[in-house]
Each structure stands twice: as structure tokens, then as C-alpha cells.
Scaffold this motif. Structure first.
Motif, PDB file in Angstrom:
ATOM      1  N   ALA A   1      78.115  79.393  46.853  1.00 29.33           N
ATOM      2  CA  ALA A   1      77.563  78.703  46.012  1.00 29.33           C
ATOM      3  C   ALA A   1      76.646  77.790  46.691  1.00 29.33           C
ATOM      4  O   ALA A   1      75.389  77.553  46.338  1.00 29.33           O
ATOM      5  CB  ALA A   1      78.151  78.039  44.859  1.00 29.33           C
ATOM      6  N   GLU A   2      77.285  77.339  47.788  1.00 26.81           N
ATOM      7  CA  GLU A   2      76.461  76.047  48.496  1.00 26.81           C
ATOM      8  C   GLU A   2      75.364  76.899  49.488  1.00 26.81           C
ATOM      9  O   GLU A   2      74.383  76.092  49.549  1.00 26.81           O
ATOM     10  CB  GLU A   2      77.469  75.374  49.563  1.00 26.81           C
ATOM     11  CG  GLU A   2      78.556  74.573  48.777  1.00 26.81           C
ATOM     12  CD  GLU A   2      78.083  73.315  48.388  1.00 26.81           C
ATOM     13  OE1 GLU A   2      76.708  73.134  48.452  1.00 26.81           O
ATOM     14  OE2 GLU A   2      78.628  72.242  47.831  1.00 26.81           O
ATOM     15  N   LEU A   3      75.658  77.876  49.876  1.00 19.83           N
ATOM     16  CA  LEU A   3      74.582  78.675  50.570  1.00 19.83           C
ATOM     17  C   LEU A   3      73.568  79.155  49.659  1.00 19.83           C
ATOM     18  O   LEU A   3      72.163  79.425  50.058  1.00 19.83           O
ATOM     19  CB  LEU A   3      75.030  79.772  51.374  1.00 19.83           C
ATOM     20  CG  LEU A   3      76.191  79.828  52.541  1.00 19.83           C
ATOM     21  CD1 LEU A   3      76.894  80.984  52.917  1.00 19.83           C
ATOM     22  CD2 LEU A   3      75.314  79.065  53.560  1.00 19.83           C
ATOM     23  N   SER A   4      74.022  79.383  48.438  1.00 20.35           N
ATOM     24  CA  SER A   4      72.784  79.785  47.565  1.00 20.35           C
ATOM     25  C   SER A   4      71.915  78.783  47.306  1.00 20.35           C
ATOM     26  O   SER A   4      70.704  79.118  46.766  1.00 20.35           O
ATOM     27  CB  SER A   4      73.406  80.187  46.224  1.00 20.35           C
ATOM     28  OG  SER A   4      74.312  81.406  46.404  1.00 20.35           O
ATOM     29  N   ARG A   5      72.369  77.379  47.485  1.00 18.54           N
ATOM     30  CA  ARG A   5      71.231  76.342  47.112  1.00 18.54           C
ATOM     31  C   ARG A   5      69.949  76.358  48.286  1.00 18.54           C
ATOM     32  O   ARG A   5      68.620  76.294  47.720  1.00 18.54           O
ATOM     33  CB  ARG A   5      72.032  75.181  47.739  1.00 18.54           C
ATOM     34  CG  ARG A   5      73.036  74.713  46.449  1.00 18.54           C
ATOM     35  CD  ARG A   5      73.976  73.522  47.123  1.00 18.54           C
ATOM     36  NE  ARG A   5      73.243  72.457  47.273  1.00 18.54           N
ATOM     37  CZ  ARG A   5      73.377  71.316  48.205  1.00 18.54           C
ATOM     38  NH1 ARG A   5      74.609  71.339  48.948  1.00 18.54           N
ATOM     39  NH2 ARG A   5      72.712  70.320  48.599  1.00 18.54           N
ATOM     40  N   LEU A   6      70.290  77.037  49.264  1.00 15.52           N
ATOM     41  CA  LEU A   6      69.057  77.251  50.173  1.00 15.52           C
ATOM     42  C   LEU A   6      68.340  78.231  49.758  1.00 15.52           C
ATOM     43  O   LEU A   6      67.030  78.186  49.798  1.00 15.52           O
ATOM     44  CB  LEU A   6      69.651  77.623  51.746  1.00 15.52           C
ATOM     45  CG  LEU A   6      70.325  76.678  52.296  1.00 15.52           C
ATOM     46  CD1 LEU A   6      71.142  77.242  53.573  1.00 15.52           C
ATOM     47  CD2 LEU A   6      69.509  75.423  53.100  1.00 15.52           C
ATOM     48  N   ARG A   7      68.683  79.358  49.410  1.00 12.59           N
ATOM     49  CA  ARG A   7      68.096  80.350  48.748  1.00 12.59           C
ATOM     50  C   ARG A   7      67.296  79.948  47.676  1.00 12.59           C
ATOM     51  O   ARG A   7      66.033  80.394  47.379  1.00 12.59           O
ATOM     52  CB  ARG A   7      68.854  81.715  48.521  1.00 12.59           C
ATOM     53  CG  ARG A   7      69.279  82.372  49.717  1.00 12.59           C
ATOM     54  CD  ARG A   7      69.886  83.958  49.245  1.00 12.59           C
ATOM     55  NE  ARG A   7      69.670  84.463  48.272  1.00 12.59           N
ATOM     56  CZ  ARG A   7      69.385  85.827  48.236  1.00 12.59           C
ATOM     57  NH1 ARG A   7      70.190  86.454  49.080  1.00 12.59           N
ATOM     58  NH2 ARG A   7      68.979  86.550  47.008  1.00 12.59           N
ATOM     59  N   ASP A   8      67.970  79.178  46.765  1.00 19.82           N
ATOM     60  CA  ASP A   8      67.154  78.819  45.547  1.00 19.82           C
ATOM     61  C   ASP A   8      65.958  77.894  46.013  1.00 19.82           C
ATOM     62  O   ASP A   8      65.008  77.931  44.994  1.00 19.82           O
ATOM     63  CB  ASP A   8      68.170  77.947  44.637  1.00 19.82           C
ATOM     64  CG  ASP A   8      69.294  78.855  44.161  1.00 19.82           C
ATOM     65  OD1 ASP A   8      69.180  80.011  44.263  1.00 19.82           O
ATOM     66  OD2 ASP A   8      70.447  78.349  43.887  1.00 19.82           O
ATOM     67  N   ARG A   9      65.936  77.696  46.932  1.00 20.10           N
ATOM     68  CA  ARG A   9      64.860  76.557  47.416  1.00 20.10           C
ATOM     69  C   ARG A   9      63.781  77.256  48.551  1.00 20.10           C
ATOM     70  O   ARG A   9      63.259  76.765  49.058  1.00 20.10           O
ATOM     71  CB  ARG A   9      65.223  75.132  47.929  1.00 20.10           C
ATOM     72  CG  ARG A   9      66.035  74.355  46.899  1.00 20.10           C
ATOM     73  CD  ARG A   9      66.837  73.178  47.596  1.00 20.10           C
ATOM     74  NE  ARG A   9      67.055  72.237  46.394  1.00 20.10           N
ATOM     75  CZ  ARG A   9      68.349  72.584  45.782  1.00 20.10           C
ATOM     76  NH1 ARG A   9      68.742  73.665  45.775  1.00 20.10           N
ATOM     77  NH2 ARG A   9      68.594  71.584  44.712  1.00 20.10           N
ATOM     78  N   ARG A  10      63.987  78.610  48.492  1.00 21.43           N
ATOM     79  CA  ARG A  10      63.194  79.379  49.221  1.00 21.43           C
ATOM     80  C   ARG A  10      63.175  79.199  50.582  1.00 21.43           C
ATOM     81  O   ARG A  10      62.217  79.489  51.455  1.00 21.43           O
ATOM     82  CB  ARG A  10      61.557  79.435  48.685  1.00 21.43           C
ATOM     83  CG  ARG A  10      61.539  79.655  47.148  1.00 21.43           C
ATOM     84  CD  ARG A  10      59.838  79.804  47.054  1.00 21.43           C
ATOM     85  NE  ARG A  10      59.348  79.036  47.323  1.00 21.43           N
ATOM     86  CZ  ARG A  10      58.836  77.799  46.559  1.00 21.43           C
ATOM     87  NH1 ARG A  10      59.737  77.405  45.618  1.00 21.43           N
ATOM     88  NH2 ARG A  10      58.155  76.808  47.219  1.00 21.43           N
ATOM     89  N   ILE A  11      64.585  79.020  51.205  1.00 23.23           N
ATOM     90  CA  ILE A  11      64.676  78.676  52.536  1.00 23.23           C
ATOM     91  C   ILE A  11      65.565  80.191  53.147  1.00 23.23           C
ATOM     92  O   ILE A  11      66.677  80.303  52.571  1.00 23.23           O
ATOM     93  CB  ILE A  11      65.557  77.372  52.914  1.00 23.23           C
ATOM     94  CG1 ILE A  11      65.048  76.223  52.633  1.00 23.23           C
ATOM     95  CG2 ILE A  11      66.037  77.374  54.327  1.00 23.23           C
ATOM     96  CD1 ILE A  11      63.659  75.946  52.913  1.00 23.23           C
ATOM     97  N   LYS A  12      64.925  80.654  53.747  1.00 22.66           N
ATOM     98  CA  LYS A  12      65.608  82.114  54.092  1.00 22.66           C
ATOM     99  C   LYS A  12      66.814  81.724  54.988  1.00 22.66           C
ATOM    100  O   LYS A  12      66.971  80.950  55.755  1.00 22.66           O
ATOM    101  CB  LYS A  12      64.668  82.861  55.241  1.00 22.66           C
ATOM    102  CG  LYS A  12      65.106  84.211  55.681  1.00 22.66           C
ATOM    103  CD  LYS A  12      64.052  85.027  56.654  1.00 22.66           C
ATOM    104  CE  LYS A  12      65.059  86.142  56.830  1.00 22.66           C
ATOM    105  NZ  LYS A  12      64.057  86.938  57.965  1.00 22.66           N
ATOM    106  N   VAL A  13      67.994  82.844  54.899  1.00 17.34           N
ATOM    107  CA  VAL A  13      69.130  82.406  55.290  1.00 17.34           C
ATOM    108  C   VAL A  13      69.700  83.732  55.925  1.00 17.34           C
ATOM    109  O   VAL A  13      69.567  84.807  55.406  1.00 17.34           O
ATOM    110  CB  VAL A  13      70.435  82.014  54.213  1.00 17.34           C
ATOM    111  CG1 VAL A  13      71.667  81.812  54.928  1.00 17.34           C
ATOM    112  CG2 VAL A  13      69.737  80.680  53.637  1.00 17.34           C
ATOM    113  N   THR A  14      70.002  83.595  57.240  1.00 16.53           N
ATOM    114  CA  THR A  14      70.520  84.765  57.812  1.00 16.53           C
ATOM    115  C   THR A  14      72.089  84.368  58.202  1.00 16.53           C
ATOM    116  O   THR A  14      72.476  83.190  59.121  1.00 16.53           O
ATOM    117  CB  THR A  14      69.760  85.238  59.134  1.00 16.53           C
ATOM    118  OG1 THR A  14      68.363  85.396  58.976  1.00 16.53           O
ATOM    119  CG2 THR A  14      70.484  86.294  60.220  1.00 16.53           C
ATOM    120  N   ALA A  15      72.775  85.278  57.812  1.00 14.48           N
ATOM    121  CA  ALA A  15      74.378  85.164  58.019  1.00 14.48           C
ATOM    122  C   ALA A  15      74.538  86.059  59.397  1.00 14.48           C
ATOM    123  O   ALA A  15      74.545  87.223  59.715  1.00 14.48           O
ATOM    124  CB  ALA A  15      75.306  85.639  57.213  1.00 14.48           C
TER     125      ALA A  15
END
Length: 342
Positions: A145-159
């Protein structure tokens, strides 16, 4: 008479030494008690500068002075060109090494807070270097859920997974837009397990009564000491199935190309196999991923560090940076406290 004076002088010296040791022990005990709840700080390091420092080290060994001067001029021109495009991409590199309780999730949340204060939507990116065999549903559910905060703000995330992202660790990876893993990294384990030892028969065999009083039919459906009834077992199994269904739904939402009928059985795969199953997008080590990104973006490593206590600052200059090196002093402090309390 001088004999008694010598004894008195010796006793006085011994008393002074004991008093000094007691005062030191009391100071250490007081400072040690302050360790709990120490504030955490965000540390930011430019990875581009680290690469440049390594390059410069080789330059001094490989090229002569004239060649180095020409290289320096060319690199200054490149730096000015990059500075002229302030909207260039920035990549923030976070790390998460998970344990069964996902105990570092608070640090991850703090680092995400820091990134969100400066990251630009649809421009910047976050790379999460993830390593975890999984753990509790609540801990890793929160981490995802914490990582989803980034996606919700349109910040691309790569694991980026170099060794393992299984079970809850893979749930975290699915919160990213893209998953990159080293060839022999293990991913998957989309399943749920619960292990509860039961000693009821042992107690019964030894004529030991155990009573567990509850209000509500399923307040304690499975117990370590009480008898597990068929109804309680089925209820508990149903909860596990519900959690598994929620896990599969999360993966299906974030990884629509994954064949859940094939991969949601609790098994794990090497990343080289997982690409074809839709569990991973690309095969690459985290180091290689960042090495290629450095040419197109400014890389910043973001980490949570704990502020040093006064005790650590005092002894750091004496070579006691490692907390374990202070253990003897800590034991002395504990012994002094016991003596004082007695």
C-alpha cells in the motif's frame, strides 16, 4: 603510624576509582536508555557522482595529463548541456530488505514521504531494490500500500529483484509498474500458509484441564491449547482462502498478463522462467539496471539512517563505531544498576 596512613591512602584511591567507574556506568546507562525512539533522518546520495568518482580513479591510472585535460573539457560540456535541461529525468533508488514481520516498512514509508516532496509526476521514477521471502499478510499488505502511493501520484515505480521476492515480497513487487529480476532470482509463491501448533492432546494425556472462554462463535476458531473443532478448522481454512483470493485479485489487477491458473498455486520460479509466465517484465540485475539509467537520468539513493546517540558520538572517535564494541560498557552499566537497586 605510616602503615595506617598508607592503608588509608590506598583505600581513598580505590574509593575514588570506584566512584569514577560508578559515575561512568551511570552516564552510560542513562545514555543507553535514550537509544529507544531515536529520530530517523533521510540521507540522499548522488549515484552519478559515485560513478564519476570511480571513472576519475581509473582516468588517473590510464591517461596522461594531456588526455585527462581533454576529457575534463569534454565532460564539462556534457555537464553544461545536462544543466540546461532542468526537467531531465530523476530516479530515486530505495531499498527494502524484508523479514517475516516486514519490520522496515516504517522506514520505507518515510523514504516515500521524502520522495513525494520532490518527485515530478510522469517525469521522475523510483527504483525499489527489493529482497524478501515474504511474511505476514498485514506487514506486506501495508508495504504494498505504501508503494501504491507513488503510483497514485503518477510516479513510475520499478521493482528490482536480485535474489528473492516471494509471497509477500512478490505482493510488494506487484505494486510496481515494472518488475526486473536477476536470472536466478526467485519470484512468485502466490499463496497463503498458517501454522498453528496444538498441544490439546498432550494436555489431555497428562490430565491437565484447559479452559478458553470466548464470546462469539469464531472468536478463537483455532487455538494452541484448546481442542480444534471441525467447525473451527473449516472457518480458519475459509479465512486463509479469502486471503489467497485477495492476493490473487491484487496480482491480477497489477499483472494482467500473468496466467493465474498456472502461477497462483504457491510455487516459485526463476526469473528467467517467470518472464514467460508474466510474473516478471525483464531479466537484469539491479546494478546493471542502474548502470544504464545513469546515462539518461540523475540517480539519487534515498535511505533512512538513525541519528547517532551522544554515547556513539563520544566513543566513535575511539574506534567504537560498532555498537557491539560497546557491549562491555553496557554490561558494566547494567551491573551498576543492579548493585544500586539492591
Amino acid at each position: 603510624m605510616p602503615f595506617w596512613l598508607d592503608i588509608a591512602a590506598f583505600a581513598l584511591k580505590a574509593l575514588l576509582i570506584v566512584a569514577m567507574l560508578a559515575a561512568l556506568a551511570a552516564l552510560i546507562a542513562r545514555l543507553t536508555r535514550r537509544d529507544a525512539g531515536r529520530p530517523r533522518e533521510i540521507e540522499v546520495r548522488s549515484l552519478n557522482e559515485r560513478y564519476e568518482q570511480m571513472r576519475d580513479e581509473f582516468d588517473t591510472k590510464i591517461f596522461d595529463r594531456k588526455e585527462r585535460r581533454l576529457l575534463a573539457k569534454a565532460r564539462k560540456r556534457e555537464a553544461r548541456a545536462r544543466a540546461a535541461t532542468p526537467k531531465g529525468k530523476r530516479v530515486y533508488v530505495l531499498g527494502f530488505k524484508g523479514d517475516p514481520m516486514a519490520s522496515t516498512v516504517k522506514q520505507l514509508a518515510l523514504e516515500i514521504d521524502a520522495v513525494l516532496t520532490v518527485a515530478r509526476p510522469e517525469t521522475d521514477e523510483v527504483v525499489l531494490r527489493l529482497q524478501s521471502p515474504g511474511g505476514t499478510v498485514t506487514g506486506y499488505g501495508l508495504a504494498a500500500a505504501e508503494l501504491s502511493r507513488l503510483r497514485d501520484r503518477r510516479i513510475k515505480v520499478t521493482a528490482s529483484v536480485d535474489q528473492v521476492a516471494a509471497s509477500g515480497g512478490y505482493m510488494m513487487a506487484c505494486a510496481a509498474d515494472k518488475i526486473v529480476a536477476a536470472p536466478f532470482a526467485l519470484v512468485g509463491s502466490i499463496g497463503v500458509v498458517a501454522q498453528v501448533p496444538n498441544l490439546h492432546r498432550l494436555l489431555k494425556k497428562n490430565d491437565i484441564d484447559y479452559e478458553e472462554l470466548t464470546a462469539g462463535e469464531f472468536k478463537r476458531s483455532v487455538s494452541m491449547l484448546g481442542e480444534i473443532t471441525p467447525a473451527g478448522r473449516e472457518h480458519f481454512r475459509g479465512k486463509i482462502e479469502d486471503t489467497h483470493t485477495a492476493f490473487k485479485s491484487f496480482v491480477a489487477e497489477r499483472r494482467p498478463t500473468a496466467d493465474l491458473a498456472k502461477v497462483a498455486n504457491g510455487d516459485v520460479w526463476l526469473a528467467s522462467e517467470a518472464v514467460n509466465l508474466g510474473l516478471v517484465d525483464a531479466v537484469s540485475t539491479g546494478d546493471d539496471l542502474l548502470f544504464h539509467l545513469k546515462d539518461e537520468a540523475r540517480l539519487f539513493e534515498v535511505a533512512t539512517v538513525t541519528r547517532k546517540t551522544l554515547l556513539q558520538q563520544l566513543f566513535g572517535g575511539l574506534g567504537f563505531e560498532d555498537r557491539s564494541a560497546l557491549a562491555p560498557l553496557g554490561e558494566l552499566a547494567k551491573a551498576f544498576i543492579r548493585i544500586r537497586n539492591n
